[in-house]
Design an enzyme around this catalytic site. Structure first.
Site, mmCIF file in Angstrom:
data_model
loop_
_atom_site.group_PDB
_atom_site.id
_atom_site.type_symbol
_atom_site.label_atom_id
_atom_site.label_comp_id
_atom_site.label_asym_id
_atom_site.label_seq_id
_atom_site.Cartn_x
_atom_site.Cartn_y
_atom_site.Cartn_z
ATOM 1 N N SER A 136 6.730 12.114 4.399
ATOM 2 C CA SER A 136 7.159 11.422 3.169
ATOM 3 C C SER A 136 8.307 12.180 2.540
ATOM 4 C CB SER A 136 6.002 11.363 2.164
ATOM 5 O OG SER A 136 6.484 10.878 0.922
ATOM 6 N N TYR A 149 -1.200 15.239 -2.260
ATOM 7 C CA TYR A 149 -0.538 14.390 -1.257
ATOM 8 C C TYR A 149 0.743 15.076 -0.764
ATOM 9 C CZ TYR A 149 1.986 10.359 0.704
ATOM 10 O OH TYR A 149 2.689 9.516 1.530
HETATM 11 N N1 LIG Z 1 3.877 3.338 1.497
HETATM 12 C C1 LIG Z 1 4.656 4.298 1.028
HETATM 13 O O1 LIG Z 1 5.275 4.167 -0.036
HETATM 14 C C2 LIG Z 1 4.827 5.574 1.806
HETATM 15 C C3 LIG Z 1 5.912 6.417 1.459
HETATM 16 C C4 LIG Z 1 6.097 7.599 2.186
HETATM 17 C C5 LIG Z 1 5.248 7.916 3.220
HETATM 18 N N2 LIG Z 1 4.210 7.076 3.537
HETATM 19 C C6 LIG Z 1 3.360 7.473 4.664
HETATM 20 O O2 LIG Z 1 3.526 6.538 5.710
HETATM 21 C C7 LIG Z 1 2.330 6.468 6.514
HETATM 22 C C8 LIG Z 1 1.905 5.007 6.641
HETATM 23 O O3 LIG Z 1 1.595 4.515 5.343
HETATM 24 P P1 LIG Z 1 1.439 2.951 4.991
HETATM 25 O O4 LIG Z 1 2.269 2.719 3.804
HETATM 26 O O5 LIG Z 1 1.612 2.152 6.221
HETATM 27 O O6 LIG Z 1 -0.087 2.971 4.508
HETATM 28 P P2 LIG Z 1 -1.277 1.921 4.737
HETATM 29 O O7 LIG Z 1 -2.304 2.275 3.733
HETATM 30 O O8 LIG Z 1 -0.751 0.538 4.785
HETATM 31 O O9 LIG Z 1 -1.794 2.296 6.208
HETATM 32 C C9 LIG Z 1 -2.476 3.496 6.513
HETATM 33 C C10 LIG Z 1 -3.452 3.208 7.630
HETATM 34 O O10 LIG Z 1 -4.090 4.442 8.005
HETATM 35 C C11 LIG Z 1 -5.432 4.140 8.309
HETATM 36 N N3 LIG Z 1 -6.257 5.351 8.196
HETATM 37 C C12 LIG Z 1 -6.497 6.086 7.080
HETATM 38 N N4 LIG Z 1 -7.300 7.117 7.355
HETATM 39 C C13 LIG Z 1 -7.578 7.052 8.682
HETATM 40 C C14 LIG Z 1 -8.365 7.854 9.566
HETATM 41 N N5 LIG Z 1 -9.021 8.933 9.129
HETATM 42 N N6 LIG Z 1 -8.426 7.496 10.876
HETATM 43 C C15 LIG Z 1 -7.775 6.395 11.331
HETATM 44 N N7 LIG Z 1 -7.019 5.602 10.533
HETATM 45 C C16 LIG Z 1 -6.921 5.926 9.227
HETATM 46 C C17 LIG Z 1 -5.844 3.093 7.257
HETATM 47 O O11 LIG Z 1 -6.996 2.357 7.636
HETATM 48 C C18 LIG Z 1 -4.566 2.223 7.205
HETATM 49 O O12 LIG Z 1 -4.647 1.128 8.101
HETATM 50 C C19 LIG Z 1 1.305 7.348 5.789
HETATM 51 O O13 LIG Z 1 1.276 8.621 6.400
HETATM 52 C C20 LIG Z 1 1.876 7.465 4.384
HETATM 53 O O14 LIG Z 1 1.433 8.641 3.739
HETATM 54 C C21 LIG Z 1 3.983 5.918 2.867
#
Ligand SMILES: NC(=O)c1ccc[n+]([C@@H]2O[C@H](COP(=O)([O-])OP(=O)(O)OC[C@H]3O[C@@H](n4cnc5c(N)ncnc54)[C@H](O)[C@@H]3O)[C@@H](O)[C@H]2O)c1
Length: 248
Positions: A136, A149
């Site tokens: 991130s 986080y």
């Molecule tokens: N959405 C944002 O604004 C943002 C910004 C920067 C970084 N990120 C990062 O990007 C990545 C993807 O995020 P996203 O926005 O697609 O989130 P999301 O919540 O849509 O998807 C995350 C997925 O991870 C799965 N998950 C969580 N814990 C798990 C575990 N222990 N085992 C297996 N699966 C698990 C969840 O079921 C979910 O389907 C993450 O690492 C997040 O921290 C997101």
């Protein structure tokens, strides 16, 4: 950029970014095994070259068995994309429990140790592989109230760089992507409890992006395709910001 016949594991494949990544990889000819803890979130990916596996990535034994099964079935593992994660709702440090801290560090950072360790077992003997971790931009451009986080994402980036130098002699490349605020379910989870999430998306998140738009899951998937491809064969230990300039 083609990824024909590459066998690639995507964790968090049921999530906003993970799903877009899995679909783009399949479109480009890869066979994708998508792992997620949530059964429902995986159920709408129906592509021929996609296999869904329900697992908690913190379950080391299950992940070890899964990676072994994938390698036995396909004869190799070419790529690993760590796209799972959990958010922290904005909370001052004095209100965050040690349990919440451990949970964020475990899911967002310890999970990487588990999947990378398994992937490397199958990549090293073939002397090839590509590992990509979605961290991130907040790791380097923090916001208040997200200390746990952000620490987990800083760990993710440092771990990737450490793996990049350790695995370079085996031609295994390890890179990180730093998304900015992205249009997925997770974004609202960063808001304070009881906050108006829709208003916050526009007033806070969108305005923090110099290019003026939230990042879309396909923007992240495009970067993953590049990093997995031969076009990036000399790219390792790198961090690619896909953040609309948020890190500037
Ligand atoms: N959405 C944002 O604004 C943002 C910004 C920067 C970084 N990120 C990062 O990007 C990545 C993807 O995020 P996203 O926005 O697609 O989130 P999301 O919540 O849509 O998807 C995350 C997925 O991870 C799965 N998950 C969580 N814990 C798990 C575990 N222990 N085992 C297996 N699966 C698990 C969840 O079921 C979910 O389907 C993450 O690492 C997040 O921290 C997101």
């Amino acid at each position: 950029m083609k990824l024909t016949n590459k066998v690639i594991i995507v964790t968090g494949a049921g999530g906003g970014m993970g799903k877009a990544i899995a679909l783009q990889l399949v479109e480009r000819g890869a066979f994708v095994v998508g792992i997620d803890i949530s059964v429902e979130s995986l159920s709408d990916i129906q592509q021929d070259n996609f296999e869904a596996k329900v697992a908690d990535v913190l379950d080391e034994q299950k992940i070890s068995e899964l990676f072994s099964e994938i390698s036995n079935t396909h004869g190799k593992i070419d790529g690993l994309v760590n796209a799972l994660g959990i958010a922290q709702s904005q909370t001052p440090i004095e209100e965050v429990s040690l349990e919440q801290w451990h949970r964020l560090l475990n899911v967002n950072a310890t999970s990487l140790f588990i999947t990378c360790k398994e992937a490397v077992k199958y990549m090293k003997p073939k002397r090839q592989g590509s590992i990509i971790t979605i961290a991130s931009i907040s790791a380097v451009r923090p916001r208040p109230g997200l200390q746990s986080y952000i620490a987990s994402k800083g760990a993710a980036e440092s771990f990737s760089r450490a793996m990049a130098i350790e695995l370079a002699p085996y031609s295994i490349r390890v890179n990180t992507i730093h998304p900015g605020p992205a249009d997925t379910n997770m974004l609202g989870q960063f808001a304070e409890e009881n906050a108006d999430v829709t208003a916050m998306k526009d007033a806070v998140f969108k305005q923090s992006v110099p290019l003026g738009e939230l990042i879309q899951p396909d923007d992240i998937a495009g970067a993953v395709v590049y990093l997995l491809s031969d076009g990036a064969k000399m790219v390792t230990g790198a961090t690619l910001n896909v953040d609309g300039g948020r890190g500037l």
